[in-house]
Design an enzyme around this catalytic site. Sequence first.
Site, PDB file in Angstrom:
ATOM      1  N   ALA A   1     -23.460  17.974  -8.075  1.00 41.88           N
ATOM      2  CA  ALA A   1     -23.406  19.135  -8.955  1.00 41.88           C
ATOM      3  C   ALA A   1     -23.172  20.411  -8.142  1.00 41.88           C
ATOM      4  O   ALA A   1     -23.650  20.539  -7.019  1.00 41.88           O
ATOM      5  CB  ALA A   1     -24.700  19.257  -9.739  1.00 41.88           C
ATOM      6  N   CYS A   2     -22.442  21.323  -8.743  1.00 41.87           N
ATOM      7  CA  CYS A   2     -22.224  22.634  -8.127  1.00 41.87           C
ATOM      8  C   CYS A   2     -22.286  23.696  -9.211  1.00 41.87           C
ATOM      9  O   CYS A   2     -22.467  23.387 -10.386  1.00 41.87           O
ATOM     10  CB  CYS A   2     -20.907  22.692  -7.376  1.00 41.87           C
ATOM     11  SG  CYS A   2     -19.451  22.724  -8.421  1.00 41.87           S
ATOM     12  N   GLY A   3     -22.116  24.922  -8.824  1.00 37.69           N
ATOM     13  CA  GLY A   3     -22.240  26.026  -9.766  1.00 37.69           C
ATOM     14  C   GLY A   3     -21.310  25.947 -10.956  1.00 37.69           C
ATOM     15  O   GLY A   3     -21.714  26.155 -12.092  1.00 37.69           O
TER      16      GLY A   3
ATOM     17  N   GLY B   1     -18.896  23.187 -11.385  1.00 40.61           N
ATOM     18  CA  GLY B   1     -18.498  21.821 -11.718  1.00 40.61           C
ATOM     19  C   GLY B   1     -17.047  21.515 -11.420  1.00 40.61           C
ATOM     20  O   GLY B   1     -16.494  20.544 -11.918  1.00 40.61           O
TER      21      GLY B   1
ATOM     22  N   VAL C   1     -24.034  22.375 -12.452  1.00 40.94           N
ATOM     23  CA  VAL C   1     -25.495  22.273 -12.538  1.00 40.94           C
ATOM     24  C   VAL C   1     -25.932  22.381 -13.995  1.00 40.94           C
ATOM     25  O   VAL C   1     -26.847  21.673 -14.430  1.00 40.94           O
ATOM     26  CB  VAL C   1     -26.176  23.346 -11.659  1.00 40.94           C
ATOM     27  CG1 VAL C   1     -27.661  23.419 -11.933  1.00 40.94           C
ATOM     28  CG2 VAL C   1     -25.938  23.052 -10.192  1.00 40.94           C
TER      29      VAL C   1
END
Length: 92
Positions: free
Chosen positions: A7-9, A11, A41
Amino acid sequence: MLKILAACGNGMGSSMIIKMKIEKCLRALDVTDFVVDYCSVGEAKSQLSSYDVVFASKHLIHELEGRSQCRLLGLENLMDDVEIKENLTKIL
């Protein structure tokens, strides 16, 4: 089967890169039965229960704490293969 979510800020880019690095490290560790997905996230918050492990940057991982029993692994450097492999080794 080991189910992992990256997950990242947003996506988009960095979570896809983390996904590819996780897959590369798992293959190097001779793990064959796994699936790695990626998203933001925000999306991860509703999907945690479907995964065994979630990788995200250390500054975002706190947003996922307490929402599931899955293992949360925060990365200092998202591009560091060694850090990703060390974290994978701890859970295997």
